[in-house]
Design a protein around this motif. Structure first.
Motif, PDB file in Angstrom:
ATOM      1  N   SER A 131      -3.779  -4.288  -9.789  1.00  0.00           N
ATOM      2  CA  SER A 131      -4.286  -4.286 -10.283  1.00  0.00           C
ATOM      3  C   SER A 131      -5.454  -2.633 -11.244  1.00  0.00           C
ATOM      4  CB  SER A 131      -5.825  -5.370 -10.871  1.00  0.00           C
ATOM      5  OG  SER A 131      -5.913  -5.302  -9.330  1.00  0.00           O
ATOM      6  N   GLU A 132      -4.977  -2.219 -10.056  1.00  0.00           N
ATOM      7  CA  GLU A 132      -5.620  -1.059 -10.243  1.00  0.00           C
ATOM      8  C   GLU A 132      -4.480  -0.188 -10.945  1.00  0.00           C
ATOM      9  OE1 GLU A 132      -6.581   0.810  -5.901  1.00  0.00           O
ATOM     10  OE2 GLU A 132      -6.238  -1.161  -5.322  1.00  0.00           O
ATOM     11  N   ALA A 133      -3.710  -0.548 -10.447  1.00  0.00           N
ATOM     12  CA  ALA A 133      -2.357   0.339 -11.762  1.00  0.00           C
ATOM     13  C   ALA A 133      -3.150   1.113 -13.299  1.00  0.00           C
ATOM     14  CB  ALA A 133      -0.823  -0.363 -11.910  1.00  0.00           C
ATOM     15  N   ILE A 134      -3.699   0.098 -13.544  1.00  0.00           N
ATOM     16  CA  ILE A 134      -4.053  -0.378 -15.279  1.00  0.00           C
ATOM     17  C   ILE A 134      -5.453   1.232 -15.140  1.00  0.00           C
ATOM     18  CG2 ILE A 134      -5.434  -1.475 -17.363  1.00  0.00           C
ATOM     19  CD1 ILE A 134      -3.829  -4.499 -15.895  1.00  0.00           C
ATOM     20  N   VAL A 135      -6.350   0.577 -14.242  1.00  0.00           N
ATOM     21  CA  VAL A 135      -7.147   1.561 -13.736  1.00  0.00           C
ATOM     22  C   VAL A 135      -7.014   3.025 -14.259  1.00  0.00           C
ATOM     23  CG1 VAL A 135      -9.438   2.269 -12.169  1.00  0.00           C
ATOM     24  CG2 VAL A 135      -8.701  -0.179 -12.772  1.00  0.00           C
ATOM     25  N   LEU A 136      -6.074   3.586 -13.226  1.00  0.00           N
ATOM     26  CA  LEU A 136      -5.343   4.217 -13.243  1.00  0.00           C
ATOM     27  C   LEU A 136      -4.785   5.083 -14.195  1.00  0.00           C
ATOM     28  CD1 LEU A 136      -3.381   4.004  -9.470  1.00  0.00           C
ATOM     29  CD2 LEU A 136      -5.234   5.396 -10.020  1.00  0.00           C
ATOM     30  N   TYR A 137      -4.327   4.215 -15.156  1.00  0.00           N
ATOM     31  CA  TYR A 137      -3.888   4.541 -16.461  1.00  0.00           C
ATOM     32  C   TYR A 137      -5.090   5.001 -17.258  1.00  0.00           C
ATOM     33  CZ  TYR A 137      -2.408   4.627 -21.226  1.00  0.00           C
ATOM     34  OH  TYR A 137      -1.990   4.830 -22.602  1.00  0.00           O
ATOM     35  N   ARG A 138      -6.166   3.773 -17.227  1.00  0.00           N
ATOM     36  CA  ARG A 138      -7.730   4.078 -17.899  1.00  0.00           C
ATOM     37  C   ARG A 138      -7.661   5.544 -18.148  1.00  0.00           C
ATOM     38  NH1 ARG A 138      -8.637  -2.301 -18.842  1.00  0.00           N
ATOM     39  NH2 ARG A 138      -7.153  -2.499 -20.385  1.00  0.00           N
ATOM     40  N   GLU A 139      -7.881   5.529 -16.513  1.00  0.00           N
ATOM     41  CA  GLU A 139      -8.458   7.078 -15.981  1.00  0.00           C
ATOM     42  C   GLU A 139      -7.533   8.125 -16.369  1.00  0.00           C
ATOM     43  OE1 GLU A 139      -9.601   6.368 -11.822  1.00  0.00           O
ATOM     44  OE2 GLU A 139     -11.090   5.208 -12.516  1.00  0.00           O
ATOM     45  N   GLY A 140      -6.436   8.193 -17.083  1.00  0.00           N
ATOM     46  CA  GLY A 140      -5.690   8.741 -17.016  1.00  0.00           C
ATOM     47  C   GLY A 140      -5.065  10.092 -15.656  1.00  0.00           C
ATOM     48  N   LYS A 141      -4.773   9.105 -14.734  1.00  0.00           N
ATOM     49  CA  LYS A 141      -4.246   9.800 -13.310  1.00  0.00           C
ATOM     50  C   LYS A 141      -2.737   8.994 -13.315  1.00  0.00           C
ATOM     51  CE  LYS A 141      -8.931   9.290 -11.365  1.00  0.00           C
ATOM     52  NZ  LYS A 141      -9.510   8.085  -9.330  1.00  0.00           N
ATOM     53  N   MET A 142      -1.512   9.511 -14.361  1.00  0.00           N
ATOM     54  CA  MET A 142      -0.253   9.269 -14.244  1.00  0.00           C
ATOM     55  C   MET A 142       0.060   9.996 -13.747  1.00  0.00           C
ATOM     56  SD  MET A 142      -0.092   7.563 -17.630  1.00  0.00           S
ATOM     57  CE  MET A 142       1.161   7.688 -17.548  1.00  0.00           C
ATOM     58  N   GLN A 143      -0.096  10.758 -12.756  1.00  0.00           N
ATOM     59  CA  GLN A 143       0.967  11.544 -11.099  1.00  0.00           C
ATOM     60  C   GLN A 143       0.835   9.918 -10.613  1.00  0.00           C
ATOM     61  OE1 GLN A 143       3.425  13.439 -11.508  1.00  0.00           O
ATOM     62  NE2 GLN A 143       3.845  12.696  -9.601  1.00  0.00           N
ATOM     63  N   GLU A 144      -0.689   9.829 -10.172  1.00  0.00           N
ATOM     64  CA  GLU A 144      -0.929   9.117  -9.142  1.00  0.00           C
ATOM     65  C   GLU A 144      -0.413   7.465  -9.446  1.00  0.00           C
ATOM     66  OE1 GLU A 144      -5.199   7.181  -7.008  1.00  0.00           O
ATOM     67  OE2 GLU A 144      -6.064   8.951  -8.158  1.00  0.00           O
ATOM     68  N   LEU A 145      -0.548   7.025 -10.757  1.00  0.00           N
ATOM     69  CA  LEU A 145       0.178   5.007 -11.253  1.00  0.00           C
ATOM     70  C   LEU A 145       1.529   5.495 -11.095  1.00  0.00           C
ATOM     71  CD1 LEU A 145      -0.021   2.888 -12.699  1.00  0.00           C
ATOM     72  CD2 LEU A 145       0.240   4.346 -15.179  1.00  0.00           C
ATOM     73  N   LYS A 146       1.888   6.842 -11.084  1.00  0.00           N
ATOM     74  CA  LYS A 146       3.812   7.152 -11.223  1.00  0.00           C
ATOM     75  C   LYS A 146       4.535   6.752  -9.296  1.00  0.00           C
ATOM     76  CE  LYS A 146       4.672   9.682 -15.082  1.00  0.00           C
ATOM     77  NZ  LYS A 146       5.016  11.092 -15.533  1.00  0.00           N
ATOM     78  N   GLU A 147       3.266   7.727  -8.995  1.00  0.00           N
ATOM     79  CA  GLU A 147       2.958   7.223  -7.563  1.00  0.00           C
ATOM     80  C   GLU A 147       3.425   5.392  -6.716  1.00  0.00           C
ATOM     81  OE1 GLU A 147       1.362  10.135  -5.722  1.00  0.00           O
ATOM     82  OE2 GLU A 147       2.092  11.582  -6.784  1.00  0.00           O
ATOM     83  N   TYR A 148       2.179   4.768  -7.657  1.00  0.00           N
ATOM     84  CA  TYR A 148       2.281   3.982  -7.034  1.00  0.00           C
ATOM     85  C   TYR A 148       3.322   3.064  -7.695  1.00  0.00           C
ATOM     86  CZ  TYR A 148       0.045  -0.890  -7.796  1.00  0.00           C
ATOM     87  OH  TYR A 148       0.325  -2.547  -7.616  1.00  0.00           O
ATOM     88  N   CYS A 149       3.566   3.208  -9.073  1.00  0.00           N
ATOM     89  CA  CYS A 149       5.374   2.521  -9.233  1.00  0.00           C
ATOM     90  C   CYS A 149       6.281   2.147  -8.427  1.00  0.00           C
ATOM     91  CB  CYS A 149       5.154   3.148 -10.758  1.00  0.00           C
ATOM     92  SG  CYS A 149       6.226   2.173 -11.520  1.00  0.00           S
ATOM     93  N   LEU A 150       6.509   4.059  -8.251  1.00  0.00           N
ATOM     94  CA  LEU A 150       7.499   4.184  -7.591  1.00  0.00           C
ATOM     95  C   LEU A 150       7.554   3.787  -5.965  1.00  0.00           C
ATOM     96  CD1 LEU A 150       9.012   7.434  -8.462  1.00  0.00           C
ATOM     97  CD2 LEU A 150       9.938   5.526  -9.004  1.00  0.00           C
ATOM     98  N   ASN A 151       6.135   3.353  -5.231  1.00  0.00           N
ATOM     99  CA  ASN A 151       6.194   2.820  -4.166  1.00  0.00           C
ATOM    100  C   ASN A 151       6.183   1.374  -4.279  1.00  0.00           C
ATOM    101  OD1 ASN A 151       4.620   3.151  -1.383  1.00  0.00           O
ATOM    102  ND2 ASN A 151       3.655   1.495  -1.663  1.00  0.00           N
ATOM    103  N   ASP A 152       5.743   1.184  -5.715  1.00  0.00           N
ATOM    104  CA  ASP A 152       6.863  -0.537  -5.708  1.00  0.00           C
ATOM    105  C   ASP A 152       8.633  -0.635  -5.602  1.00  0.00           C
ATOM    106  OD1 ASP A 152       4.067  -1.579  -4.941  1.00  0.00           O
ATOM    107  OD2 ASP A 152       4.187  -2.238  -6.955  1.00  0.00           O
ATOM    108  N   VAL A 153       8.599   0.174  -6.119  1.00  0.00           N
ATOM    109  CA  VAL A 153      10.200   0.259  -6.383  1.00  0.00           C
ATOM    110  C   VAL A 153      10.605   0.711  -5.522  1.00  0.00           C
ATOM    111  CG1 VAL A 153      12.154   1.296  -7.090  1.00  0.00           C
ATOM    112  CG2 VAL A 153      10.468   1.284  -8.648  1.00  0.00           C
ATOM    113  N   LYS A 154      10.206   0.914  -4.763  1.00  0.00           N
ATOM    114  CA  LYS A 154      10.948   1.394  -3.327  1.00  0.00           C
ATOM    115  C   LYS A 154      11.230   0.777  -1.788  1.00  0.00           C
ATOM    116  CE  LYS A 154      10.129   6.845  -3.651  1.00  0.00           C
ATOM    117  NZ  LYS A 154       9.221   6.990  -3.041  1.00  0.00           N
TER     118      LYS A 154
END
Length: 194
Positions: A131-154
């Motif tokens: 659920s934090e991913a949507i918050v990161l997007y809404r706060e404009g923290k795209m780099q943090e969001l990309k890192e979060y997403c890639l961590n799930d992929v890893k």
């Protein structure tokens, strides 16, 4: 030509419970980030919503796609985007798909989170809740969001590699709390096997 195997995860700008969306309304979900690992290129990628054509090109060269709960969420959402690209878009439902959560459910009748599965098999947990991913997007923290997403992929990639290697994964049993071995019905081929 050798076809690729891709491990992927999507994050969205909104969720089913948001106003104007509604449960199972995949067409109303908007992608914020897609994280992908390509076995062929041995490389991780991230794509934002305005880069779906480039993402589709990567998926065109794939035979197999891998994810965690992807058949219930990631594939329907991404497929909606790809359909808008027209007749040449990748057809995700026609690809060979390995959904690790679905494999576990078919073997045990239980669901487990990616974090708990990673902890049982890899000794690491996820850093954040989904659920934090949507918050990161809404706060404009795209780099943090990309890192979060890639961590799930890893984590998903490492679990998939283990799944192929030993044909089982460990998971905490919801009823007893004990760690159980989940054997899979079919042996897994190497990621780039023809």
């Amino acid at each position: 030509m050798t076809l690729d195997t891709l491990v992927f995860d999507i994050e969205t700008q909104n969720f089913f419970t948001d106003p104007g969306v509604g449960w199972d309304n995949f067409a109303a979900l908007k992608i914020s980030v897609v994280g992908v690992y390509s076995y062929l290129e041995d490389r991780y990628f991230t794509f934002e919503e305005n880069q779906m054509e480039a993402l589709a090109e990567l998926f065109h060269d794939a035979k197999t796609i891998v994810g965690f709960s992807m058949n219930r969420y990631d594939v329907p959402v991404l497929n909606n985007y790809f359909q808008r690209l027209g007749a040449t878009a990748p057809k995700l439902w026609e690809m060979e798909r390995v959904d690790l959560l679905e494999e576990i459910e078919m073997s045990t009748g239980q669901r487990v989170s990616l974090s708990r599965l990673a902890e049982a098999n890899l000794g690491v947990k996820k850093d954040h809740d989904g659920s934090e991913a949507i918050v990161l997007y809404r706060e404009g923290k795209m780099q943090e969001l990309k890192e979060y997403c890639l961590n799930d992929v890893k984590l998903t990639k490492e679990l998939y590699d283990l799944y192929k290697k030993q044909n089982y994964l460990l998971m905490p049993d919801k009823r007893t709390g004990e760690t159980i071995k989940v054997d899979f019905a079919k042996p897994q081929k190497s990621a780039l096997a023809a």
